[in-house]
Design a protein around this motif. Structure first.
Motif, PDB file in Angstrom:
ATOM      1  N   MET A   1      78.221  23.225  13.134  1.00 22.06           N
ATOM      2  CA  MET A   1      79.613  22.865  12.901  1.00 22.06           C
ATOM      3  C   MET A   1      79.676  21.607  12.050  1.00 22.06           C
ATOM      4  SD  MET A   1      81.354  23.691  16.615  1.00 22.06           S
ATOM      5  CE  MET A   1      80.072  22.891  17.579  1.00 22.06           C
ATOM      6  N   LYS A   2      80.533  21.647  11.036  1.00 26.45           N
ATOM      7  CA  LYS A   2      80.614  20.541  10.085  1.00 26.45           C
ATOM      8  C   LYS A   2      81.802  19.643  10.430  1.00 26.45           C
ATOM      9  CE  LYS A   2      81.404  21.438   5.700  1.00 26.45           C
ATOM     10  NZ  LYS A   2      81.162  21.835   4.301  1.00 26.45           N
ATOM     11  N   VAL A   3      81.540  18.330  10.457  1.00 24.22           N
ATOM     12  CA  VAL A   3      82.547  17.360  10.865  1.00 24.22           C
ATOM     13  C   VAL A   3      82.670  16.282   9.785  1.00 24.22           C
ATOM     14  CG1 VAL A   3      83.170  15.613  12.579  1.00 24.22           C
ATOM     15  CG2 VAL A   3      82.115  17.754  13.309  1.00 24.22           C
ATOM     16  N   LEU A   4      83.914  15.891   9.503  1.00 21.20           N
ATOM     17  CA  LEU A   4      84.184  14.803   8.562  1.00 21.20           C
ATOM     18  C   LEU A   4      84.646  13.588   9.359  1.00 21.20           C
ATOM     19  CD1 LEU A   4      84.421  14.079   5.493  1.00 21.20           C
ATOM     20  CD2 LEU A   4      86.866  14.581   5.729  1.00 21.20           C
ATOM     21  N   THR A   5      84.083  12.410   9.035  1.00 23.34           N
ATOM     22  CA  THR A   5      84.457  11.197   9.762  1.00 23.34           C
ATOM     23  C   THR A   5      84.964  10.130   8.798  1.00 23.34           C
ATOM     24  OG1 THR A   5      82.231  10.202   9.648  1.00 23.34           O
ATOM     25  CG2 THR A   5      82.716  11.636  11.523  1.00 23.34           C
ATOM     26  N   PHE A   6      86.087   9.523   9.185  1.00 24.98           N
ATOM     27  CA  PHE A   6      86.595   8.331   8.504  1.00 24.98           C
ATOM     28  C   PHE A   6      86.576   7.208   9.535  1.00 24.98           C
ATOM     29  CE2 PHE A   6      90.595   5.842   7.555  1.00 24.98           C
ATOM     30  CZ  PHE A   6      89.972   4.985   6.654  1.00 24.98           C
ATOM     31  N   LEU A   7      85.433   6.528   9.605  1.00 25.99           N
ATOM     32  CA  LEU A   7      85.192   5.473  10.595  1.00 25.99           C
ATOM     33  C   LEU A   7      84.618   4.259   9.869  1.00 25.99           C
ATOM     34  CD1 LEU A   7      83.455   7.737  13.294  1.00 25.99           C
ATOM     35  CD2 LEU A   7      85.884   7.143  13.164  1.00 25.99           C
ATOM     36  N   PRO A   8      85.464   3.450   9.240  1.00 29.27           N
ATOM     37  CA  PRO A   8      84.970   2.355   8.406  1.00 29.27           C
ATOM     38  C   PRO A   8      84.158   1.293   9.151  1.00 29.27           C
ATOM     39  CG  PRO A   8      87.260   2.854   7.900  1.00 29.27           C
ATOM     40  CD  PRO A   8      86.920   3.608   9.148  1.00 29.27           C
ATOM     41  N   ARG A   9      84.388   1.140  10.461  1.00 29.17           N
ATOM     42  CA  ARG A   9      83.593   0.163  11.204  1.00 29.17           C
ATOM     43  C   ARG A   9      82.155   0.677  11.334  1.00 29.17           C
ATOM     44  NH1 ARG A   9      86.266  -0.359  16.626  1.00 29.17           N
ATOM     45  NH2 ARG A   9      87.551   1.436  16.081  1.00 29.17           N
ATOM     46  N   PHE A  10      81.220  -0.078  10.785  1.00 29.99           N
ATOM     47  CA  PHE A  10      79.844   0.395  10.655  1.00 29.99           C
ATOM     48  C   PHE A  10      79.228   0.746  12.003  1.00 29.99           C
ATOM     49  CE2 PHE A  10      75.250  -0.497  10.584  1.00 29.99           C
ATOM     50  CZ  PHE A  10      74.859   0.457   9.666  1.00 29.99           C
ATOM     51  N   ASP A  11      79.384  -0.133  13.010  1.00 26.66           N
ATOM     52  CA  ASP A  11      78.773   0.118  14.311  1.00 26.66           C
ATOM     53  C   ASP A  11      79.339   1.387  14.938  1.00 26.66           C
ATOM     54  OD1 ASP A  11      77.237  -2.107  14.043  1.00 26.66           O
ATOM     55  OD2 ASP A  11      78.500  -3.405  15.272  1.00 26.66           O
ATOM     56  N   LEU A  12      80.658   1.586  14.808  1.00 27.51           N
ATOM     57  CA  LEU A  12      81.284   2.788  15.357  1.00 27.51           C
ATOM     58  C   LEU A  12      80.782   4.040  14.646  1.00 27.51           C
ATOM     59  CD1 LEU A  12      83.429   4.141  17.173  1.00 27.51           C
ATOM     60  CD2 LEU A  12      85.098   3.709  15.352  1.00 27.51           C
ATOM     61  N   GLN A  13      80.709   3.983  13.316  1.00 30.86           N
ATOM     62  CA  GLN A  13      80.230   5.126  12.545  1.00 30.86           C
ATOM     63  C   GLN A  13      78.797   5.487  12.929  1.00 30.86           C
ATOM     64  OE1 GLN A  13      81.589   7.256  10.191  1.00 30.86           O
ATOM     65  NE2 GLN A  13      79.588   8.270  10.306  1.00 30.86           N
ATOM     66  N   ARG A  14      77.950   4.478  13.032  1.00 25.43           N
ATOM     67  CA  ARG A  14      76.542   4.728  13.346  1.00 25.43           C
ATOM     68  C   ARG A  14      76.389   5.345  14.741  1.00 25.43           C
ATOM     69  NH1 ARG A  14      72.655  -0.399  13.605  1.00 25.43           N
ATOM     70  NH2 ARG A  14      74.127  -0.818  15.308  1.00 25.43           N
ATOM     71  N   ARG A  15      77.153   4.833  15.703  1.00 22.03           N
ATOM     72  CA  ARG A  15      77.049   5.342  17.068  1.00 22.03           C
ATOM     73  C   ARG A  15      77.560   6.779  17.169  1.00 22.03           C
ATOM     74  NH1 ARG A  15      80.109   4.375  21.982  1.00 22.03           N
ATOM     75  NH2 ARG A  15      81.685   3.246  20.780  1.00 22.03           N
ATOM     76  N   VAL A  16      78.683   7.047  16.548  1.00 24.25           N
ATOM     77  CA  VAL A  16      79.263   8.387  16.598  1.00 24.25           C
ATOM     78  C   VAL A  16      78.388   9.378  15.843  1.00 24.25           C
ATOM     79  CG1 VAL A  16      81.222   9.806  15.831  1.00 24.25           C
ATOM     80  CG2 VAL A  16      81.622   7.596  16.948  1.00 24.25           C
ATOM     81  N   GLU A  17      77.920   8.990  14.664  1.00 18.13           N
ATOM     82  CA  GLU A  17      77.094   9.897  13.867  1.00 18.13           C
ATOM     83  C   GLU A  17      75.802  10.255  14.599  1.00 18.13           C
ATOM     84  OE1 GLU A  17      75.287  10.276   9.331  1.00 18.13           O
ATOM     85  OE2 GLU A  17      76.461   8.525   9.926  1.00 18.13           O
ATOM     86  N   LYS A  18      75.205   9.286  15.271  1.00 13.80           N
ATOM     87  CA  LYS A  18      73.977   9.550  16.017  1.00 13.80           C
ATOM     88  C   LYS A  18      74.223  10.571  17.132  1.00 13.80           C
ATOM     89  CE  LYS A  18      70.361   7.270  18.745  1.00 13.80           C
ATOM     90  NZ  LYS A  18      69.877   5.963  19.296  1.00 13.80           N
ATOM     91  N   ALA A  19      75.337  10.403  17.855  1.00 13.69           N
ATOM     92  CA  ALA A  19      75.636  11.325  18.954  1.00 13.69           C
ATOM     93  C   ALA A  19      75.966  12.724  18.437  1.00 13.69           C
ATOM     94  CB  ALA A  19      76.804  10.781  19.785  1.00 13.69           C
ATOM     95  N   LEU A  20      76.726  12.799  17.357  1.00 17.39           N
ATOM     96  CA  LEU A  20      77.096  14.108  16.810  1.00 17.39           C
ATOM     97  C   LEU A  20      75.879  14.820  16.227  1.00 17.39           C
ATOM     98  CD1 LEU A  20      80.528  13.378  15.063  1.00 17.39           C
ATOM     99  CD2 LEU A  20      80.108  14.364  17.318  1.00 17.39           C
ATOM    100  N   SER A  21      75.036  14.084  15.545  1.00 20.76           N
ATOM    101  CA  SER A  21      73.832  14.688  14.969  1.00 20.76           C
ATOM    102  C   SER A  21      72.904  15.209  16.073  1.00 20.76           C
ATOM    103  CB  SER A  21      73.089  13.673  14.100  1.00 20.76           C
ATOM    104  OG  SER A  21      73.893  13.274  13.000  1.00 20.76           O
ATOM    105  N   SER A  22      72.826  14.475  17.177  1.00 20.42           N
ATOM    106  CA  SER A  22      72.003  14.925  18.299  1.00 20.42           C
ATOM    107  C   SER A  22      72.556  16.203  18.917  1.00 20.42           C
ATOM    108  CB  SER A  22      71.933  13.827  19.369  1.00 20.42           C
ATOM    109  OG  SER A  22      71.311  12.665  18.852  1.00 20.42           O
ATOM    110  N   ALA A  23      73.882  16.380  18.795  1.00 20.59           N
ATOM    111  CA  ALA A  23      74.515  17.591  19.317  1.00 20.59           C
ATOM    112  C   ALA A  23      74.577  18.698  18.266  1.00 20.59           C
ATOM    113  CB  ALA A  23      75.919  17.269  19.817  1.00 20.59           C
ATOM    114  N   LEU A  24      73.824  18.528  17.174  1.00 21.69           N
ATOM    115  CA  LEU A  24      73.669  19.529  16.111  1.00 21.69           C
ATOM    116  C   LEU A  24      74.916  19.711  15.244  1.00 21.69           C
ATOM    117  CD1 LEU A  24      71.605  22.266  18.009  1.00 21.69           C
ATOM    118  CD2 LEU A  24      70.782  20.296  16.686  1.00 21.69           C
ATOM    119  N   PHE A  25      75.752  18.678  15.168  1.00 21.73           N
ATOM    120  CA  PHE A  25      76.834  18.677  14.198  1.00 21.73           C
ATOM    121  C   PHE A  25      76.293  18.221  12.838  1.00 21.73           C
ATOM    122  CE2 PHE A  25      79.226  18.226  18.155  1.00 21.73           C
ATOM    123  CZ  PHE A  25      80.330  19.036  17.924  1.00 21.73           C
ATOM    124  N   VAL A  26      76.870  18.750  11.774  1.00 24.36           N
ATOM    125  CA  VAL A  26      76.600  18.242  10.428  1.00 24.36           C
ATOM    126  C   VAL A  26      77.708  17.262  10.094  1.00 24.36           C
ATOM    127  CG1 VAL A  26      76.376  18.824   7.991  1.00 24.36           C
ATOM    128  CG2 VAL A  26      75.470  20.375   9.740  1.00 24.36           C
TER     129      VAL A  26
END
Length: 262
Positions: A1-26
Motif C-alpha cells: 500500500m502506497k502512502v503520501l506524507t506531508f510531515l515537515p517536522r523531521f523527527d515526526l517524519q522519521r518516526r512515522v516513516e520507520k513504523a510505516l515501512s516496517s508495516a510494509l507500506f511504501v
C-alpha cells in the motif's frame, strides 16, 4: 500500500516513516501543501498523512478539503498536537478519517491507517460489484464507478479532476456551459479568479479526448464557455431522409446494470 506524507517536522517524519515501512507500506514524502496536492493528482495513494501543526488551521482545513475532493477512496489522516475539539470536528466534516493527537505510538498509527485503508477498499469494491454505471455519448464512454474513460474502446488516462470535468461536459451534451458553471459544479467554487484554471484543464482534456480523432468533441464558444458536442447518426427512412428518432436517447445513454442482472 502506497502512502503520501506531508510531515515537515523531521523527527515526526522519521518516526512515522520507520513504523510505516516496517508495516510494509511504501512511503513517499512531500515538503509543502502544493506538492501534496500535485502528487495526489498524478498518482494513486491508499493513504495520505498531513501534519496540521505545520500550517495555520485555515490552510490545513483547506488542504484537507481539496485532498478529499480529489481522493474519495483514500484514507486521510491528520496528525496534530494542539487541535481543540471544534477544530477536530471541522476536520472530520471536511473529510478526514482520523485525527491522531500527539503523543502517539507510531506502530499503532500504522495499524489504524491499514484498517482505514482496508475499509475504504471494501466499500469501493462493494459499490463496484453491485452496480455498473456507464455514461455514453457517441463514441465516448465513461465508467462512473471505476472512474475510467474510453473512446472507440481506447482507454483515456484522466486525472481525477479531468474526469469530473469531462463527466460534467458529457452530462450537458450539446449545451453550452460557462466557466463559472464549470467552477461551481466541478471545483465547488464561485471564485472568478479560477476561470483560467478551467481553461488549463480544458486544454489538457482536449489533448487526451480529441487529439487522435477526426471529430472534435469539446468546442469553444467565444465569450460564453465550452460545449461538448455529439452528432448522432440517424437511420434513413424509406423516403431517403434521416429518421427523426429521439435525439436525446441517441446522444446520451446512462446504463445501470445490477450485478448478476440481465
Amino acid at each position: 500500500m502506497k502512502v503520501l506524507t506531508f510531515l515537515p517536522r523531521f523527527d515526526l517524519q522519521r518516526r512515522v516513516e520507520k513504523a510505516l515501512s516496517s508495516a510494509l507500506f511504501v512511503v513517499e514524502t512531500v515538503s509543502c501543501p502544493r506538492e501534496c496536492l500535485e502528487f495526489t493528482q498524478f498518482a494513486q495513494y491508499e493513504g495520505v498523512l498531513v501534519d496540521s501543526d505545520s500550517l495555520i488551521f485555515a490552510d490545513a482545513l483547506a488542504l484537507v478539503r481539496l485532498l478529499r475532493q480529489e481522493n474519495s477512496d483514500t484514507a486521510l489522516f491528520v496528525l496534530a498536537r494542539y487541535l481543540d475539539l471544534e477544530q477536530r470536528l471541522r476536520l472530520f466534516e471536511a473529510g478526514v478519517d482520523d485525527c491522531v493527537r500527539e503523543p502517539f505510538f507510531a506502530s499503532e498509527l500504522a495499524v489504524r491507517l491499514g484498517l482505514s485503508i482496508r475499509l475504504h477498499q471494501a466499500a469501493s469494491d462493494l459499490v463496484a460489484s453491485n452496480t455498473v454505471k456507464v455514461l455514453r455519448s457517441g463514441d465516448l464512454e465513461l465508467d462512473l464507478t471505476r472512474r475510467r474513460a474510453a473512446r472507440l474502446g481506447k482507454a483515456i488516462d484522466l486525472r481525477p479532476k479531468e474526469f469530473l470535468l469531462l463527466e460534467y461536459l458529457v452530462r450537458n451534451v450539446n449545451r453550452p456551459v460557462t466557466r463559472t458553471m464549470i467552477l461551481e459544479h466541478v471545483w465547488k467554487s464561485s471564485f472568478e479568479g479560477l476561470t483560467n484554471v478551467v481553461d488549463v484543464y480544458i486544454s489538457a482534456l482536449r489533448n487526451k479526448v480529441d487529439h487522435d480523432f477526426p471529430q472534435k468533441l469539446i468546442q469553444t464558444n467565444r465569450g460564453v464557455g465550452y460545449t461538448f458536442t455529439c452528432v448522432a447518426a440517424f437511420p434513413p427512412t424509406p423516403n431517403g431522409h434521416a429518421g427523426k428518432t429521439d435525439r436525446s436517447a441517441n446522444l446520451l445513454k446512462i446504463h445501470h446494470q445490477d450485478a448478476g442482472g440481465a
